[in-house]
Design a protein around this motif. Sequence first.
Motif, PDB file in Angstrom:
ATOM      1  N   GLU A 164       0.839  -1.208   0.000  1.00 16.63           N
ATOM      2  CA  GLU A 164       0.000   0.000   0.000  1.00 16.63           C
ATOM      3  C   GLU A 164       0.872   1.257   0.000  1.00 16.63           C
ATOM      4  O   GLU A 164       0.599   2.210  -0.734  1.00 16.63           O
ATOM      5  CB  GLU A 164      -0.928  -0.001   1.216  1.00 16.63           C
ATOM      6  N   GLU A 165       1.926   1.255   0.816  1.00 12.62           N
ATOM      7  CA  GLU A 165       2.817   2.414   0.873  1.00 12.62           C
ATOM      8  C   GLU A 165       3.550   2.608  -0.452  1.00 12.62           C
ATOM      9  O   GLU A 165       3.719   3.740  -0.926  1.00 12.62           O
ATOM     10  CB  GLU A 165       3.833   2.242   2.003  1.00 12.62           C
ATOM     11  N   PHE A 166       3.966   1.501  -1.056  1.00 11.99           N
ATOM     12  CA  PHE A 166       4.688   1.601  -2.326  1.00 11.99           C
ATOM     13  C   PHE A 166       3.785   2.164  -3.420  1.00 11.99           C
ATOM     14  O   PHE A 166       4.191   3.046  -4.188  1.00 11.99           O
ATOM     15  CB  PHE A 166       5.227   0.232  -2.727  1.00 11.99           C
ATOM     16  N   ASP A 167       2.561   1.656  -3.508  1.00  8.95           N
ATOM     17  CA  ASP A 167       1.625   2.150  -4.524  1.00  8.95           C
ATOM     18  C   ASP A 167       1.316   3.632  -4.299  1.00  8.95           C
ATOM     19  O   ASP A 167       1.217   4.399  -5.274  1.00  8.95           O
ATOM     20  CB  ASP A 167       0.335   1.330  -4.492  1.00  8.95           C
ATOM     21  N   GLN A 168       1.176   4.039  -3.049  1.00 12.08           N
ATOM     22  CA  GLN A 168       0.908   5.447  -2.755  1.00 12.08           C
ATOM     23  C   GLN A 168       2.100   6.308  -3.141  1.00 12.08           C
ATOM     24  O   GLN A 168       1.936   7.414  -3.679  1.00 12.08           O
ATOM     25  CB  GLN A 168       0.607   5.613  -1.259  1.00 12.08           C
ATOM     26  N   TRP A 169       3.303   5.811  -2.877  1.00 13.24           N
ATOM     27  CA  TRP A 169       4.510   6.558  -3.252  1.00 13.24           C
ATOM     28  C   TRP A 169       4.593   6.748  -4.761  1.00 13.24           C
ATOM     29  O   TRP A 169       4.911   7.841  -5.247  1.00 13.24           O
ATOM     30  CB  TRP A 169       5.746   5.815  -2.746  1.00 13.24           C
ATOM     31  N   VAL A 170       4.302   5.693  -5.517  1.00 16.94           N
ATOM     32  CA  VAL A 170       4.327   5.787  -6.981  1.00 16.94           C
ATOM     33  C   VAL A 170       3.318   6.835  -7.458  1.00 16.94           C
ATOM     34  O   VAL A 170       3.632   7.673  -8.332  1.00 16.94           O
ATOM     35  CB  VAL A 170       4.026   4.420  -7.624  1.00 16.94           C
ATOM     36  N   ASP A 171       2.134   6.828  -6.886  1.00 17.01           N
ATOM     37  CA  ASP A 171       1.114   7.807  -7.278  1.00 17.01           C
ATOM     38  C   ASP A 171       1.567   9.228  -6.945  1.00 17.01           C
ATOM     39  O   ASP A 171       1.368  10.161  -7.741  1.00 17.01           O
ATOM     40  CB  ASP A 171      -0.213   7.502  -6.576  1.00 17.01           C
ATOM     41  N   ASP A 172       2.181   9.412  -5.782  1.00 12.97           N
ATOM     42  CA  ASP A 172       2.652  10.741  -5.379  1.00 12.97           C
ATOM     43  C   ASP A 172       3.729  11.248  -6.330  1.00 12.97           C
ATOM     44  O   ASP A 172       3.734  12.431  -6.702  1.00 12.97           O
ATOM     45  CB  ASP A 172       3.212  10.695  -3.951  1.00 12.97           C
ATOM     46  N   VAL A 173       4.636  10.375  -6.715  1.00 10.84           N
ATOM     47  CA  VAL A 173       5.710  10.783  -7.617  1.00 10.84           C
ATOM     48  C   VAL A 173       5.149  11.195  -8.971  1.00 10.84           C
ATOM     49  O   VAL A 173       5.530  12.218  -9.540  1.00 10.84           O
ATOM     50  CB  VAL A 173       6.745   9.647  -7.776  1.00 10.84           C
TER      51      VAL A 173
END
Length: 329
Positions: free
Chosen positions: A224-233
């Motif tokens: 979940e954190e990784f997917d959120q990070w990708v979206d933020d970037v």
Amino acid sequence: MKKFLLSLTALLPLLVLSGCNMVVFEPQGPVARSITDLINWSLIWMLLVVVVVFGLFGYIVWKYRERPENMEYEPPEEHGSTLLEIIWTGIPILIVIALTIPTVTTLYALEEVPKGYEEKEPITIHVTSADWKWIFSYPEEGIETVNYVNIPEDTPVLFKMTSASTMQSFWVPALGGQKYTMPKMETELYLVADNPGSYEGQNTNFNGRGYADMKFEVLAQTHEEFDQWVDDVKEKAPKLTEKEYEDLLKPTHLGRMTFSNTHLSWVNHADPDSKAYTNPELYRGHGYQGKIFEEEDNYKSEEINENDKHGHDENIENKENHGGGHDGH
């Protein structure tokens, strides 16, 4: 005084070895565990050899020492023992075989997806080493980072590695062994992090002064954190221009940088026909150390000017908003 000097001499190796990287004995993934098991297996055999050799040495020195009753003894000349010669020749051969078989087996196994993860789809990250930074490209996600890489936990990651300049060495001690990055060539390395955590990686090749500080963070996140990070970037990070990328490859120490595209659309340094990006005139006799950026990550900082946001700054070394942050936490 002699006893003191003898004790000091015995302690010197401990002082030297205290600087060794002991993280390899605390593996955080299946690849690192395989390597640790191999190291422990080798240590057992080395300890066995040391104990036997020093034990025999002490026994022989004591048994055949000079004493008053044998002062005039002169041993006869003998041919030797064929049986003993066979034994002390055969034992080293058996030890080498005992070390070689698990070493070769482990090394070949490390070239594949770690055991137990064959059914999981690995993510691919391209690694480019440069002077003096690490560049990570996510072709599937369309993002790029400098001096840090985020990965999902419990997921195999295929690192496809190359170099934009000299040969260097990619190593994350807690997750796996080292592997070289070479210009116009590509090497592959599978790594898996069992749990979320932050792990330090570095260049372990002896390239010169500037390369000693080529360190990066591997941040293992939950899915979940990784997917959120990708979206933020994708939403917040600036675009990387080709001119900016060429400036980035110059010999400089940088902090963290994040972009919402990759350099792979312009150049793949693993391609034998790719352009060379060495800058020998900037080394100044290997004394040029570049500039260190300590500000927040370029897509996290609130003080990014409009030029930085759109990637139009002509000189990376003069940017004020690159580096230093701990993006992804």
